[in-house]
Design a protein around this motif. Structure first.
Motif, PDB file in Angstrom:
ATOM      1  N   THR A   9       0.938  -1.087   0.389  1.00 25.71           N
ATOM      2  CA  THR A   9       0.217   0.471   0.157  1.00 25.71           C
ATOM      3  C   THR A   9       0.950   0.742   0.170  1.00 25.71           C
ATOM      4  O   THR A   9       0.799   2.215  -0.296  1.00 25.71           O
ATOM      5  N   LEU A  10       2.437   1.180   0.475  1.00 25.84           N
ATOM      6  CA  LEU A  10       2.778   2.409   1.112  1.00 25.84           C
ATOM      7  C   LEU A  10       3.470   2.749  -0.365  1.00 25.84           C
ATOM      8  O   LEU A  10       3.640   3.993  -0.469  1.00 25.84           O
ATOM      9  N   ASP A  11       3.628   1.451  -1.686  1.00 22.86           N
ATOM     10  CA  ASP A  11       4.580   1.445  -2.247  1.00 22.86           C
ATOM     11  C   ASP A  11       3.198   2.193  -3.070  1.00 22.86           C
ATOM     12  O   ASP A  11       3.851   2.860  -4.596  1.00 22.86           O
ATOM     13  N   MET A  12       2.260   1.587  -3.566  1.00 20.04           N
ATOM     14  CA  MET A  12       1.189   2.296  -4.678  1.00 20.04           C
ATOM     15  C   MET A  12       0.974   3.849  -4.135  1.00 20.04           C
ATOM     16  O   MET A  12       0.878   4.118  -5.623  1.00 20.04           O
ATOM     17  N   LYS A  49      -0.122  -4.902  -5.415  1.00 23.36           N
ATOM     18  CA  LYS A  49       0.877  -5.201  -6.154  1.00 23.36           C
ATOM     19  C   LYS A  49       0.933  -5.266  -8.073  1.00 23.36           C
ATOM     20  O   LYS A  49       1.363  -4.567  -8.751  1.00 23.36           O
ATOM     21  N   ILE A  50      -0.598  -5.597  -8.297  1.00 24.03           N
ATOM     22  CA  ILE A  50      -0.653  -5.136  -9.707  1.00 24.03           C
ATOM     23  C   ILE A  50      -1.130  -3.881  -9.729  1.00 24.03           C
ATOM     24  O   ILE A  50      -0.582  -3.493 -11.445  1.00 24.03           O
ATOM     25  N   GLN A  51      -0.965  -2.718  -9.178  1.00 26.23           N
ATOM     26  CA  GLN A  51      -1.863  -1.346  -9.301  1.00 26.23           C
ATOM     27  C   GLN A  51      -0.038  -0.883  -9.294  1.00 26.23           C
ATOM     28  O   GLN A  51      -0.335   0.141 -10.160  1.00 26.23           O
ATOM     29  N   VAL A  52       0.590  -1.468  -8.333  1.00 24.34           N
ATOM     30  CA  VAL A  52       2.125  -0.636  -8.697  1.00 24.34           C
ATOM     31  C   VAL A  52       2.379  -1.613  -9.886  1.00 24.34           C
ATOM     32  O   VAL A  52       3.001  -0.028 -10.839  1.00 24.34           O
TER      33      VAL A  52
END
Length: 332
Positions: free
Chosen positions: A99-102, A239-242
């Motif tokens: 979530t933080l990466d996104m 992860k897909i969104q990232v």
């Protein structure tokens, strides 16, 4: 709306309801005590009737179950929750990291989009008020039509961005609502299973209800795993969104004028898939643990072995009968 606070409230609700298990323990002890009396008496009488030595070890089962009922909150629930809680914490940390990466990549994408539009004079006025005012001031009185067109284009751009942000926030809210729905139902099931757990343990003392114990443990663990499975599902979607955001950032870096409407549509589709997929979590959790599988397997193996043994005995009897018949004819 802060959904994390709602999840915290559900966890607090579970902790607050656990003392109710003690209220059921007294009733369960009475049921288990009566069942233990019949359980022990029947097996002792059976051994005496057959003139066989009494096997004490199986007779300890109702007493062990009675001990678990007496200390149900600490021994049974405490042990299961202590074993399963690291799984919940591990999946929660995975989700938090993704979530933080996104969020980081989304901010980077928005910054690159803004810079790309600012570097292009034909689109800078759409995102920057100062640039819009400057270009309007540069237009003369004779260029009223051009100014009106700029107002219309700026208004349409803002409406388009507002609609995109609205649908994105709506889908994200529905996604969080689906997660909260799963967590609420999970908490409700866990509370019911925990409060009525002593009754299930007590009934398992009686003959014919022995599988109640393993089924209760299976159901409790399955329901407990709903939250880790949901976190894993959310982690995969995050992860897909990232990956999608990384691809958009790469394209914006190489070509600032690239059109990202297709990427936004794909993001919307994945959010819809995520909302629908959340309601498959109970099924996935049921795949992880099942009770009675080994018992059914052993029962099937024993049945097959008995059938093979009966067939072999029949064949052997037939062969022996034929040999005996032929031997009798030769003797005559």
């Amino acid at each position: 709306m802060d959904f994390s606070n709602l999840h915290t409230i559900l966890r607090s609700l579970y902790d607050e309801m656990m003392p109710l298990c003690e209220d059921m323990a007294g009733v369960a002890q009475g049921i288990a005590g009566l069942g233990a009396l019949f359980y022990v008496a029947y097996r002792i009488w059976q051994s005496l009737a057959r003139a066989e030595p009494i096997d004490v070890f199986p007779l300890l089962r109702p007493f062990v179950i009675g001990f678990c009922i007496m200390f149900f909150s600490t021994v049974v629930l405490g042990t299961i929750n202590s074993v399963m809680s690291p799984i919940v914490q591990g999946t929660a940390s995975m989700l938090e990291g993704q979530t933080l990466d996104m969020k980081k990549y989304r901010e980077e994408k928005d910054r690159l989009e803004y810079e790309a539009m600012m570097n292009d004079p034909s689109t800078a006025y759409l995102v920057d008020d100062a640039e819009f005012d400057r270009q309007i001031d540069e237009l003369g009185v004779t260029e009223i039509g051009t100014a009106a067109g700029m107002y219309i284009e700026r208004g349409m751009y803002k409406v388009k961005k507002a609609i995109q942000n609205f649908f994105r926030e709506l889908l994200e809210m529905l996604f969080q609502a689906a997660s909260l729905t799963i967590d609420t139902i999970r908490t409700f099931f866990l509370i019911v299973l925990a409060i009525l757990g002593p009754i299930s343990f007590a009934l398992s003392v009686w003959d014919g209800f022995q599988s109640t114990l393993t089924q209760w443990i299976c159901r409790y663990i399955q329901t407990y795993l709903w939250l880790p499975v949901a976190d894993l599902f959310s982690t995969i979607l995050a992860k897909i969104q990232v990956l999608m955001l990384q691809n958009d950032i790469s394209e914006l870096t190489n070509n600032p004028n690239v059109d990202l409407d297709g990427s936004n549509t794909a993001y919307t589709v994945f959010m819809i898939i995520g909302i629908i997929g959340y309601f498959t979590i109970p099924t996935v959790a049921g795949w992880i643990i099942q009770a009675g599988g080994a018992g059914n397997y052993n029962r099937a193996v024993n049945t097959t072995a008995m059938q093979v043994g009966s067939g072999a005995a029949s064949v052997a009897g037939g062969v022996a009968g034929n040999v005996a018949g032929r031997a009798g004819k030769l003797l005559k």
